[in-house]
Design a protein around this motif. Structure first.
Motif, mmCIF file in Angstrom:
data_model
loop_
_atom_site.group_PDB
_atom_site.id
_atom_site.type_symbol
_atom_site.label_atom_id
_atom_site.label_comp_id
_atom_site.label_asym_id
_atom_site.label_seq_id
_atom_site.Cartn_x
_atom_site.Cartn_y
_atom_site.Cartn_z
ATOM 1 N N GLN A 190 -7.136 -18.202 29.914
ATOM 2 C CA GLN A 190 -7.781 -16.902 29.739
ATOM 3 C C GLN A 190 -9.219 -16.948 30.259
ATOM 4 O O GLN A 190 -9.671 -16.033 30.960
ATOM 5 N N ARG A 216 -10.485 -19.007 32.518
ATOM 6 C CA ARG A 216 -10.501 -19.149 33.982
ATOM 7 C C ARG A 216 -10.241 -17.814 34.662
ATOM 8 O O ARG A 216 -10.908 -17.468 35.645
ATOM 9 N N GLN A 217 -9.281 -17.065 34.147
ATOM 10 C CA GLN A 217 -8.976 -15.769 34.755
ATOM 11 C C GLN A 217 -10.138 -14.798 34.595
ATOM 12 O O GLN A 217 -10.515 -14.107 35.543
ATOM 13 N N ARG A 241 -13.096 -15.595 36.827
ATOM 14 C CA ARG A 241 -12.889 -15.181 38.210
ATOM 15 C C ARG A 241 -12.912 -13.652 38.342
ATOM 16 O O ARG A 241 -13.448 -13.110 39.301
ATOM 17 N N ILE A 259 -4.582 -10.678 31.676
ATOM 18 C CA ILE A 259 -5.185 -11.991 31.439
ATOM 19 C C ILE A 259 -4.567 -12.639 30.200
ATOM 20 O O ILE A 259 -4.197 -13.820 30.203
ATOM 21 N N ASN A 269 -0.693 -13.331 30.926
ATOM 22 C CA ASN A 269 -0.503 -14.409 31.903
ATOM 23 C C ASN A 269 -0.778 -15.778 31.303
ATOM 24 O O ASN A 269 -0.064 -16.750 31.577
ATOM 25 N N MET A 284 -1.126 -14.728 37.591
ATOM 26 C CA MET A 284 -2.307 -15.462 37.130
ATOM 27 C C MET A 284 -2.948 -16.240 38.276
ATOM 28 O O MET A 284 -4.170 -16.200 38.467
ATOM 29 N N TYR A 285 -2.131 -16.931 39.072
ATOM 30 C CA TYR A 285 -2.696 -17.706 40.175
ATOM 31 C C TYR A 285 -3.162 -16.817 41.324
ATOM 32 O O TYR A 285 -4.099 -17.175 42.053
ATOM 33 N N LEU A 340 -4.708 -14.130 40.769
ATOM 34 C CA LEU A 340 -6.037 -13.752 40.273
ATOM 35 C C LEU A 340 -7.014 -14.919 40.402
ATOM 36 O O LEU A 340 -8.117 -14.761 40.926
ATOM 37 N N ILE A 341 -6.593 -16.107 39.939
ATOM 38 C CA ILE A 341 -7.484 -17.270 39.963
ATOM 39 C C ILE A 341 -7.855 -17.661 41.386
ATOM 40 O O ILE A 341 -8.983 -18.080 41.660
#
Length: 620
Positions: free
Chosen positions: A124, A126-127, A130, A151, A154, A341-342, A344-345
């Motif tokens: 959470q 990390r997302q 970013r 967020i 995910n 999620m990835y 977004l990251i």
């Protein structure tokens, strides 16, 4: 790995999963790149907890195998051999086995729970970290609640995938190894038949997995939509009440909830197909074994204890096998969210990293637009061919009708967005080549849409310059007329503003925001409708501080109040994304029809003093 490569890899993974054994399914899942990345990035920091949980799984598996074994001993010793004295010893062994299993399961649950919470929190964070660094255009036409909802969802999905493969599945495999050992010991032939029949059940999982993947793809969007509509209703409750829109709001929410409910039912119905398949297969195997065991016991000298040990091991193995058969299905339910999620990251930060680029020193505050154009998505241009210059320490006002491009200029100056064409210079340097941190360190913004963090008034002002002293904060509060209302509050500047500043009025929030910008003491300060919620007296005082020549800074002011506009050295008039005219109030009131139309001025009206003279009259 980009999005297309991830999806191609996923298709190969799904295809390869059909018809696999449970062990191969887990191996296939672990080679699916996003899954491998999830585990490699998130599990090592918790290796101590994970090893503890693994030891607990081994103990639980051994106790489970021992449970099946002791059944064989119990039946043969007590009921076949009629050894009543052995009952006490066997009973104590059974109690010990279940005690060990209970403690091991408890410890494993605790350690897994800790790992899950830690992974969810990290994903959470990390997302979100970013997300707040996205180009502002990424937020266009998106409700804030959707971002936050995704967020949260995910991160939970990511943790579920990790723990399904590294904890739940590993625990089930260990139990199967222990139980299979007991089964082989009791009856190798029937064990071989079981191993042969069980994989046939996995063949049916492929079609279920594909259908489940398609259904799960829209689940996160629907969940985000529900949260978005609900949040929107709460934020706009005054409008809903004043226009009596309660029924409309409730209907919109019910419609979104209904869609999510129907999708959830479809997912549950498809997922539930696994149970009848496994139950039928398990029943078929048990039926075969009962016939085989009766033949072996009655005709070939096998003991009832061996039958009991085998059937107990098989029944205990049934649930782990069932869960392992669902590994592919369960993972596919979560992989849509993991991919999101990835995505977004892995989204790059705003074209350049905040620290990349040239650095500024001794900024004087000149700004120049050179043939700048900008378009929002596929819409008509918000700006096209705009060129103008703001001199150091000049007080510049920008006016125009709604949609003229005023706020777009502010966003471009702050590098919240990048121009499609042309360039913007700060002290003669192209801001696209200056580090983002340096651009924003040297420009302060006061927006019409004031945002305050939950905390005290003092804390929110301090955000302008975190290392400022209390005296400097109080000075900025005086200039922005914050002290005039804060002094009437019980805790003064230490009064809590509430979530998003809900404990303050609109005008009070704007004054706090102005104080925050003044404290920053940047060479350039931008007021974007910053005084719209202030009364006339407070507006004059605030703008007097903003336009005071003693503060050696460049001021760009977007406003609709004539009293604010007239105090500027120069005024730019925008219309339909183009610079239509520029000059002082006197000059524009005389020659610009657009300017007169905006402020409802008559062409023959007496011309009011402009610029510096007006500032002096305002000061008086």
């Amino acid at each position: 790995m980009d999005r297309q490569e991830r999806r191609s890899s996923q298709k190969r993974y799904i295809a390869s999963g059909n018809g696999m054994s449970a062990k191969k399914r887990i191996s296939a899942a672990l080679t699916y790149p996003p899954v491998k990345r999830l585990i490699v990035e998130n599990l090592p920091p918790h290796k101590t907890l994970y090893v503890t949980g693994l030891l607990c799984s081994i103990a639980a598996a051994a106790a489970t195998g021992a449970t099946a074994w002791i059944m064989s001993v119990m039946v043969n010793t007590i009921y076949v051999d009629r050894n009543a004295a052995a009952a006490w010893g066997i009973s104590l062994v059974i109690i010990g086995i279940f005690l060990i299993k209970g403690i091991a399961d408890y410890c494993q649950t605790i350690t897994t729970g800790k790992i899950r919470r830690a992974i969810v929190s990290d994903l959470q964070n990390r997302q979100f970290s970013r997300m707040v660094r996205f180009d502002i255009g990424r937020f266009a036409n998106q409700h804030p609640a959707k971002f936050v909802s995704k967020i949260m969802f995910n991160a939970r999905a990511g943790a579920a995938v990790i723990l399904t493969l590294t904890s739940s599945s590993v625990s089930d495999v260990l139990k199967l190894i222990a139980l299979a050992s007991v089964m082989v010991k009791q009856d190798p032939v029937m064990s071989l038949i079981s191993v042969t029949v069980l994989p046939l059940l996995f063949l049916s999982v492929g079609a279920i997995t594909k259908k489940l993947k398609a259904l799960a793809r829209g689940e996160t969007e629907l969940a985000a939509l529900v949260q978005s509509i609900g949040t929107e209703a709460v934020e706009g409750i005054r409008t809903i009440k004043s226009f009596q829109l309660e029924d409309k709001a409730a209907a919109s929410f019910a419609k979104a909830v209904g869609k999510m409910e129907r999708r959830g039912i479809q997912i549950n119905r498809t997922s539930a197909l696994m149970s009848p398949l496994m139950e039928t297969g398990g029943g078929f195997i048990i039926g075969l074994f009962v016939m085989y065991a009766s033949w072996q016991t009655l005709g070939n000298g096998k003991t009832p204890g061996e039958f009991m040990g085998f059937i107990t091991a098989f029944m205990l193995a049934y649930e782990p096998v069932k869960r392992l058969a669902r590994v592919n299905v369960d993972i596919q339910k979560q992989m849509v969210a993991v991919e999101q999620m990835y995505d977004l990251i892995d989204t790059p930060e705003q074209r350049q990293l905040a620290t990349a680029g040239e650095h500024l020193t001794d900024v004087e505050g000149s700004i120049r637009f050179e043939d700048v154009a900008f378009t929002y998505g596929g819409n008509s241009p918000a700006l096209h061919g705009v060129s103008f210059e703001v001199r150091p320490r000049e007080k510049l006002a920008i006016v125009g009708r709604s949609g003229a491009g005023k706020t777009t200029i502010v966003n471009l100056v702050l590098r919240l967005m990048e121009p499609d064409k042309g360039r913007i210079l700060l002290d003669g340097k192209d801001i696209s080549k200056i580090s983002l941190s340096d651009v924003r360190d040297n420009i302060a913004l006061v927006s019409q849409d004031v945002f305050l963090f939950e905390g005290s008034i003092r804390d929110n002002i301090r955000d302008g310059r975190p290392n400022a002293t209390d005296r400097e904060i109080e000075s900025a509060a005086d200039l922005a007329r914050v002290t005039s209302f804060a002094s009437n509050l019980e805790n003064g500047l230490d009064t809590l503003v509430g979530p998003s500043g809900t404990n303050l009025s609109g005008g009070q929030k704007q004054r706090v925001a102005i104080a925050r910008a003044l404290l920053k003491n940047a060479p350039v300060i931008v007021y974007d409708e910053a005084t719209s919620a202030l009364d006339g007296e407070n507006e004059r005082a605030v703008m007097e501080a903003a336009f005071d020549d003693a503060f050696q800074r460049t001021v760009i002011c977007i406003a609709h109040r004539l009293s604010t506009i007239k105090a500027a050295d120069r005024i730019l008039v925008f219309d339909a994304g183009m610079l239509a005219d520029s000059g002082t109030h006197d000059e524009l009131a005389e020659r610009s029809e657009i300017y007169r139309s905006i402020f409802h001025l008559e062409a023959s009206a007496p011309i009011v003093e402009g610029g510096k003279t007006l500032r002096q009259s305002v000061s008086r």
